[in-house]
Design a protein around this motif. Sequence first.
Motif, mmCIF file in Angstrom:
data_model
loop_
_atom_site.group_PDB
_atom_site.id
_atom_site.type_symbol
_atom_site.label_atom_id
_atom_site.label_comp_id
_atom_site.label_asym_id
_atom_site.label_seq_id
_atom_site.Cartn_x
_atom_site.Cartn_y
_atom_site.Cartn_z
ATOM 1 N N VAL A 152 0.853 -1.138 -0.275
ATOM 2 C CA VAL A 152 0.090 0.068 0.045
ATOM 3 C C VAL A 152 0.850 1.225 -0.077
ATOM 4 O O VAL A 152 0.268 2.401 -0.357
ATOM 5 C CB VAL A 152 -1.030 0.046 1.254
ATOM 6 N N LEU A 153 2.038 1.344 0.375
ATOM 7 C CA LEU A 153 3.020 2.358 0.572
ATOM 8 C C LEU A 153 3.887 2.329 -0.859
ATOM 9 O O LEU A 153 4.677 3.265 -0.960
ATOM 10 C CB LEU A 153 4.173 2.207 1.603
ATOM 11 N N PHE A 193 -0.457 5.899 11.999
ATOM 12 C CA PHE A 193 -0.528 7.284 12.296
ATOM 13 C C PHE A 193 0.664 7.661 12.892
ATOM 14 O O PHE A 193 1.396 8.643 12.472
ATOM 15 C CB PHE A 193 -1.739 7.846 13.071
ATOM 16 N N ALA A 194 1.033 6.994 13.947
ATOM 17 C CA ALA A 194 2.330 7.225 14.767
ATOM 18 C C ALA A 194 3.355 6.713 13.756
ATOM 19 O O ALA A 194 4.288 7.547 14.210
ATOM 20 C CB ALA A 194 2.252 6.267 15.946
ATOM 21 N N LEU A 226 -0.052 9.596 4.185
ATOM 22 C CA LEU A 226 -0.809 9.359 5.749
ATOM 23 C C LEU A 226 -1.948 8.105 5.265
ATOM 24 O O LEU A 226 -1.887 7.316 6.361
ATOM 25 C CB LEU A 226 -1.415 10.431 6.170
ATOM 26 N N PRO A 227 -2.633 8.234 4.354
ATOM 27 C CA PRO A 227 -3.433 7.142 4.144
ATOM 28 C C PRO A 227 -2.924 5.682 3.947
ATOM 29 O O PRO A 227 -3.216 4.800 4.523
ATOM 30 C CB PRO A 227 -4.539 7.553 2.765
ATOM 31 N N GLY A 228 -1.778 5.711 3.207
ATOM 32 C CA GLY A 228 -1.038 4.397 3.097
ATOM 33 C C GLY A 228 -0.578 4.029 4.596
ATOM 34 O O GLY A 228 -0.656 2.699 4.755
ATOM 35 N N LEU A 353 -10.372 3.833 3.459
ATOM 36 C CA LEU A 353 -10.189 2.883 2.414
ATOM 37 C C LEU A 353 -11.380 3.161 1.344
ATOM 38 O O LEU A 353 -10.970 2.756 0.106
ATOM 39 C CB LEU A 353 -10.841 1.597 3.318
ATOM 40 N N GLY A 354 -12.643 3.582 1.480
ATOM 41 C CA GLY A 354 -13.625 3.387 0.595
ATOM 42 C C GLY A 354 -13.439 4.932 -0.332
ATOM 43 O O GLY A 354 -13.191 5.046 -1.557
#
Length: 447
Positions: A152-153, A193-194, A226-228, A353-354
């Motif tokens: 995902v990254l 997030f961290a 950030l989303p990844g 995700l959506g």
Amino acid sequence: MRNAGFGALAGLVGGLVFGGVMVLIGFLPTVAAIVRTDSPVVGFTVHMLLAAIIGSVFGVLVARQRELLFWGLAYGVLWWFLGPLTLLPILLGRPVAWDVATAQALIPSLLGHLAYGAVTAAVLALLSPGERRFEPGLVVRATAAGLLTAPVLGLGWRGLIVGALVGASYAVIFGERGEGSGPALIRGAAFGFAWWALAAVTISPLLDGRGLQWTPAAVRVAVASLPGHLLLGAGTALLTCWLGGLARAVFSDDVRHALEGRLVGGRVISIWHGVIAGLAGGVIFTGVMVAVGFLPAVAALVGSGSAIVGLVIHLLISQVVGVTYAVLFRRRSFDPASGIGWGVSYGFLWWVLGNLTLLPVLLGATPRWGDAALALAFPSLIGHLAYGAVLGLVYQRLEERVSPWHLTRSEAATARAAARHEQTLSAAPALWSLVTCVALLIPILVS
């Protein structure tokens, strides 16, 4: 007094880390202005005194908590709101400015407060008595889960390294939780997030030779990852949980875990509860979608531009998400507050995700993870949070009405009260608070 003393010591260590950052960003003269001087030395002294006091309060507040990382992060965000945004202007004789521009200028302070909270919690955990075991099998499973989720990254080597580190650190810090798939999913997202603040915002610029890049402009660029990181953390935690369940199913002949915590009825009725709760949340979310004209975009999933078709698709998706909530969070909400907490956190995760990921991909585009896309998607975020709150609340109320066959109503109420007490001693309330804070920080990070 013992807890306050340990907290003060932990706060001093966190203050040293935060103080080093304040030296780099030149914020110490502002702190020194509290005592009517601009000396950096005086500013550092005042800063360390405040760090010890705030740490002692933290030590008292979390004295009975069993894990501290997310409490520390949430505490850091809380003091960012209370300190530089509120109390500091008042002490300097200035008006309080709770606007996006002021908050955005204080993004370096926000990251410093997050670092302070994390370090203070880590030191306090080390000072607190308790058995800590290293579980090699769990580390292997979590590392494998991190590597499987790392794409995902991106497919680069950095993504794989971050994935492996996220998985291994997740296992070392949290151990075998046994908390269920849903709470693990939210825990993983908060952990992601961290890791975003640590890896993407801090370590990556340092490795590239750019130094500490905590400026608003640099953070706005880093928001694209950030989303990844949120999905990486959530996926790692979920896969770790599932792999652990698979290992127990294959290698263990102890069936007692199948009967533990059975506070509600069977899985089929839970799914129906999810359908109803998802539909209720979808109806609330519809108001937001109509207001921003988003229904035709949903209808485009089936090649239509009709708002009516979009409404039907939206309500169907709402019910599907409700079913997934029922599967993941069954027996995990024991009062309305916990239901809303898990629901809002799940709604935020589905926004990532959506709306930001799956919807663009299904429409033939790439995920919308940039700062401009996140800013445009903010109305949808509000809708997802409202959807999650209604989903979690309605599901909790429906679930509470169903008692297991072997318990009377009073016995079921007693069992739920005991489970609710156990949940308050975990990181669950801190997770709900931290995820909500992350959602509220989106406009500040991308504005």
